[in-house]
Design a protein around this motif. Structure first.
Motif, PDB file in Angstrom:
ATOM      1  N   GLY A  90       0.815  -1.212   0.000  1.00  0.00           N
ATOM      2  CA  GLY A  90       0.000   0.000   0.000  1.00  0.00           C
ATOM      3  C   GLY A  90       0.844   1.255   0.000  1.00  0.00           C
ATOM      4  N   ILE A  91       1.900   1.288   0.807  1.00  0.00           N
ATOM      5  CA  ILE A  91       2.782   2.460   0.838  1.00  0.00           C
ATOM      6  C   ILE A  91       3.526   2.597  -0.486  1.00  0.00           C
ATOM      7  N   HIS A  92       4.027   1.466  -0.998  1.00  0.00           N
ATOM      8  CA  HIS A  92       4.720   1.515  -2.291  1.00  0.00           C
ATOM      9  C   HIS A  92       3.798   2.035  -3.383  1.00  0.00           C
ATOM     10  N   TRP A  93       2.531   1.660  -3.327  1.00  0.00           N
ATOM     11  CA  TRP A  93       1.589   2.081  -4.367  1.00  0.00           C
ATOM     12  C   TRP A  93       1.415   3.597  -4.398  1.00  0.00           C
ATOM     13  N   LEU A  94       1.515   4.256  -3.242  1.00  0.00           N
ATOM     14  CA  LEU A  94       1.394   5.713  -3.212  1.00  0.00           C
ATOM     15  C   LEU A  94       2.526   6.374  -4.001  1.00  0.00           C
ATOM     16  N   PHE A  95       3.714   5.774  -3.965  1.00  0.00           N
ATOM     17  CA  PHE A  95       4.818   6.281  -4.781  1.00  0.00           C
ATOM     18  C   PHE A  95       4.535   6.039  -6.263  1.00  0.00           C
ATOM     19  N   VAL A  96       4.056   4.838  -6.560  1.00  0.00           N
ATOM     20  CA  VAL A  96       3.852   4.445  -7.957  1.00  0.00           C
ATOM     21  C   VAL A  96       2.824   5.323  -8.645  1.00  0.00           C
ATOM     22  N   ILE A  97       1.695   5.565  -7.989  1.00  0.00           N
ATOM     23  CA  ILE A  97       0.627   6.295  -8.653  1.00  0.00           C
ATOM     24  C   ILE A  97       1.028   7.745  -8.907  1.00  0.00           C
ATOM     25  N   LEU A  98       1.847   8.332  -8.028  1.00  0.00           N
ATOM     26  CA  LEU A  98       2.322   9.695  -8.277  1.00  0.00           C
ATOM     27  C   LEU A  98       3.357   9.706  -9.398  1.00  0.00           C
ATOM     28  N   THR A  99       4.229   8.692  -9.415  1.00  0.00           N
ATOM     29  CA  THR A  99       5.206   8.589 -10.499  1.00  0.00           C
ATOM     30  C   THR A  99       4.512   8.505 -11.848  1.00  0.00           C
ATOM     31  N   MET A 100       3.528   7.612 -11.948  1.00  0.00           N
ATOM     32  CA  MET A 100       2.800   7.442 -13.206  1.00  0.00           C
ATOM     33  C   MET A 100       2.012   8.691 -13.588  1.00  0.00           C
ATOM     34  N   GLY A 101       1.505   9.406 -12.594  1.00  0.00           N
ATOM     35  CA  GLY A 101       0.694  10.576 -12.892  1.00  0.00           C
ATOM     36  C   GLY A 101       1.483  11.823 -13.215  1.00  0.00           C
ATOM     37  N   LEU A 102       2.682  11.932 -12.643  1.00  0.00           N
ATOM     38  CA  LEU A 102       3.458  13.160 -12.801  1.00  0.00           C
ATOM     39  C   LEU A 102       4.343  13.151 -14.042  1.00  0.00           C
ATOM     40  N   VAL A 103       4.893  11.979 -14.396  1.00  0.00           N
ATOM     41  CA  VAL A 103       5.865  11.951 -15.484  1.00  0.00           C
ATOM     42  C   VAL A 103       5.266  12.362 -16.838  1.00  0.00           C
ATOM     43  N   PRO A 104       4.014  12.009 -17.209  1.00  0.00           N
ATOM     44  CA  PRO A 104       3.500  12.510 -18.490  1.00  0.00           C
ATOM     45  C   PRO A 104       3.358  14.031 -18.509  1.00  0.00           C
ATOM     46  N   LEU A 105       3.009  14.624 -17.355  1.00  0.00           N
ATOM     47  CA  LEU A 105       2.893  16.082 -17.300  1.00  0.00           C
ATOM     48  C   LEU A 105       4.257  16.746 -17.482  1.00  0.00           C
TER      49      LEU A 105
ATOM     50  N   ALA B 140       8.325   7.960 -19.389  1.00  0.00           N
ATOM     51  CA  ALA B 140       6.879   7.817 -19.216  1.00  0.00           C
ATOM     52  C   ALA B 140       6.383   6.497 -19.800  1.00  0.00           C
ATOM     53  N   LEU B 141       6.894   6.155 -20.984  1.00  0.00           N
ATOM     54  CA  LEU B 141       6.471   4.916 -21.645  1.00  0.00           C
ATOM     55  C   LEU B 141       6.844   3.694 -20.806  1.00  0.00           C
ATOM     56  N   THR B 142       8.058   3.664 -20.288  1.00  0.00           N
ATOM     57  CA  THR B 142       8.486   2.513 -19.490  1.00  0.00           C
ATOM     58  C   THR B 142       7.756   2.450 -18.153  1.00  0.00           C
ATOM     59  N   ALA B 143       7.357   3.595 -17.619  1.00  0.00           N
ATOM     60  CA  ALA B 143       6.582   3.590 -16.372  1.00  0.00           C
ATOM     61  C   ALA B 143       5.255   2.874 -16.578  1.00  0.00           C
ATOM     62  N   TYR B 144       4.600   3.160 -17.704  1.00  0.00           N
ATOM     63  CA  TYR B 144       3.308   2.520 -17.962  1.00  0.00           C
ATOM     64  C   TYR B 144       3.485   1.082 -18.436  1.00  0.00           C
ATOM     65  N   ALA B 145       4.602   0.790 -19.094  1.00  0.00           N
ATOM     66  CA  ALA B 145       4.888  -0.598 -19.455  1.00  0.00           C
ATOM     67  C   ALA B 145       5.113  -1.433 -18.198  1.00  0.00           C
ATOM     68  N   SER B 146       5.790  -0.866 -17.217  1.00  0.00           N
ATOM     69  CA  SER B 146       6.000  -1.548 -15.946  1.00  0.00           C
ATOM     70  C   SER B 146       4.669  -1.831 -15.263  1.00  0.00           C
ATOM     71  N   ALA B 147       3.774  -0.832 -15.284  1.00  0.00           N
ATOM     72  CA  ALA B 147       2.446  -1.023 -14.685  1.00  0.00           C
ATOM     73  C   ALA B 147       1.678  -2.117 -15.405  1.00  0.00           C
ATOM     74  N   TYR B 148       1.822  -2.178 -16.731  1.00  0.00           N
ATOM     75  CA  TYR B 148       1.124  -3.212 -17.500  1.00  0.00           C
ATOM     76  C   TYR B 148       1.555  -4.610 -17.066  1.00  0.00           C
ATOM     77  N   TRP B 149       2.849  -4.820 -16.944  1.00  0.00           N
ATOM     78  CA  TRP B 149       3.335  -6.157 -16.606  1.00  0.00           C
ATOM     79  C   TRP B 149       2.967  -6.553 -15.184  1.00  0.00           C
ATOM     80  N   ILE B 150       2.987  -5.624 -14.257  1.00  0.00           N
ATOM     81  CA  ILE B 150       2.618  -5.993 -12.888  1.00  0.00           C
ATOM     82  C   ILE B 150       1.132  -6.288 -12.807  1.00  0.00           C
ATOM     83  N   LEU B 151       0.333  -5.600 -13.619  1.00  0.00           N
ATOM     84  CA  LEU B 151      -1.101  -5.882 -13.625  1.00  0.00           C
ATOM     85  C   LEU B 151      -1.410  -7.183 -14.364  1.00  0.00           C
ATOM     86  N   ILE B 152      -0.561  -7.574 -15.296  1.00  0.00           N
ATOM     87  CA  ILE B 152      -0.725  -8.891 -15.925  1.00  0.00           C
ATOM     88  C   ILE B 152      -0.561  -9.983 -14.864  1.00  0.00           C
TER      89      ILE B 152
END
Length: 431
Positions: A16-31, A137-149
């Protein structure tokens, strides 16, 4: 607490704590990538300078979150073998590859591209430099894809067969197109973009309300954040609801909790399908609260951003300070909603760790209760300390503003300065 409860608490807290880092990373890098692109292709020198400072300011907040967050990510996969060896034995042949790919992308490709971007200021051509942040940004979302797989297989197993009590992959295409993973990825993407844009929106509003000298920088940041936050906060709930038909078919107990169904009836059905046992997740009533909290926050953020868009007319948003402070106070909302959604997704499938095949009790490693208690206390303490450190640094640099930004700052290399101090100085990026 029992051994299994300690192991669950440890994994839930650290993830849960790690996820708070991840969601901000994924949300901030495209901006940040959009800002950098905007700056790189701006011809007006004055406007380009403002947009470069904008990129470096928000980029530094992103780098802080990434640098601290990646430490928490190193622990996650080790727990599969340390605390949940039964999961690795049963499903390692299936989701081992997605987890390995996620590790390669997140800890090698993404970090390499980010390092080149950080130290490329003043040394790389602008096209190459901009490409690097888009690759991050692309690799951040690719990483999210594989963990969700991998997670999608645990939620809804597909593309496998069981031989001698072990799952073996038989259809890689089915694994890659698992609807439980793809719909979740769309939902997570929108949630992440909402989280990152609300952070930018709140910090920009904070500085504008205080009468900053960097009005152009924060006004541009605020408008970009509103452009992203308004549609994503609206559609995140819509995409989230798209998961309900899947839950009704694959996880009826979780669907019944969400829709207020008859849990006793579902319990009897599942007992007939899987054998005797209690198929109600722990604290089922709280799961509904977690889900409702996520939905309420999503629509609240959506309503506030729509009002903010209307207040942009005649610059009323900047002049109306109470509303600007409201935008700042809204920064934690997406994080709370995200945790609520994560709790519903993960706890709601209990008692299964791989739905329909492996229970949490059967997946637990043969580890003593004392060892689990010690590791649980240590890991949670370390993760909380890292989270506090992260947000202390982000808050400090966010309040100081662009003048305190070190990302992209340059200083002369002593070896490059000719004796006597004459000649052109070569600049080296410093962070």
């Amino acid at each position: 607490m029992s051994a299994v409860e300690l192991a669950r608490l440890q994994f839930a807290a650290t993830t849960g704590i790690h996820w708070l880092f991840v969601i901000l990373t994924m949300g901030l890098v495209p901006l940040v990538a959009v800002m950098h692109t905007w700056a790189a292709f701006t011809r007006d020198p004055a406007k380009r300078e403002v947009r470069e400072r904008m990129t470096r300011f928000w980029g530094q907040l992103y780098v802080i979150n990434y640098a601290v967050g990646i430490v928490t990510g190193l622990v996650m996969e080790f727990q599969f073998g340390l605390s949940w060896s039964g999961l690795s034995k049963f499903a390692g042949n299936v989701f081992g590859a997605p987890l390995a790919l996620e590790t390669l992308i997140a800890f090698f490709a993404e970090s390499t591209f980010l390092g080149m971007w950080i130290f490329g200021w003043g040394r790389l051509r602008k096209g190459v430099h901009v490409t690097l942040i888009w690759l991050v940004a692309l690799t951040a979302y690719a990483s999210a894809y594989w963990i969700l797989i991998a997670n999608g297989f645990m939620q809804h197993p597909v593309g496998y067969e069981i031989r001698d009590g072990v799952a073996y992959l038989t259809d890689f295409g089915a694994l890659l197109t698992n609807p439980s993973a793809l719909v979740a990825l769309a939902h997570v993407t929108l949630a992440a973009l909402m989280t990152g844009s609300v952070l930018v929106l709140g910090i920009s509003a904070y500085h504008l309300a205080r009468g900053t000298k960097d009005t152009l920088l924060f006004r541009g940041s605020l408008r970009l954040a509103l452009l992203v936050a308004t549609p994503t906060s609206w559609f995140v709930a819509t995409v989230g609801e798209m998961q309900m038909p899947l839950l009704r078919d694959n996880q009826p107990m979780k669907a019944a909790i969400r829709e207020g169904g008859d849990l006793d009836q579902v319990q009897a059905r599942l007992a007939g399908q899987f054998g005797p046992g209690d198929y109600r997740p722990p604290a089922a009533d709280w799961l509904g609260v977690a889900m409702d909290t996520m939905i309420v926050i999503g629509y609240t953020v959506s309503s506030v951003t729509i009002i903010a868009v209307l207040l942009l007319w005649k610059d009323r948003l900047v002049r109306w300070r109470p509303f600007a402070w409201l935008l700042t106070a809204m920064i934690p909302f997406p994080f709370i909603a995200s945790v609520g959604g994560w709790v519903f997704r993960e706890v709601g499938r209990q008692p299964w760790i791989v739905y329909g095949h492996l229970t949490v009790d059967d997946a637990l490693s043969h580890v003593s209760r004392v060892s689990l208690a010690v590791s649980c206390a240590v890991f949670i303490a370390v993760f909380v300390a890292l989270a506090v450190t992260n947000w202390t640094l982000i808050t400090r640099f966010a309040r100081r503003g662009p003048d305190a930004t070190q990302l992209g700052a340059t200083e002369p290399l002593e070896d490059d300065v000719p004796e006597g101090g004459t000649g052109e100085k070569q600049m080296a990026p410093a962070l």
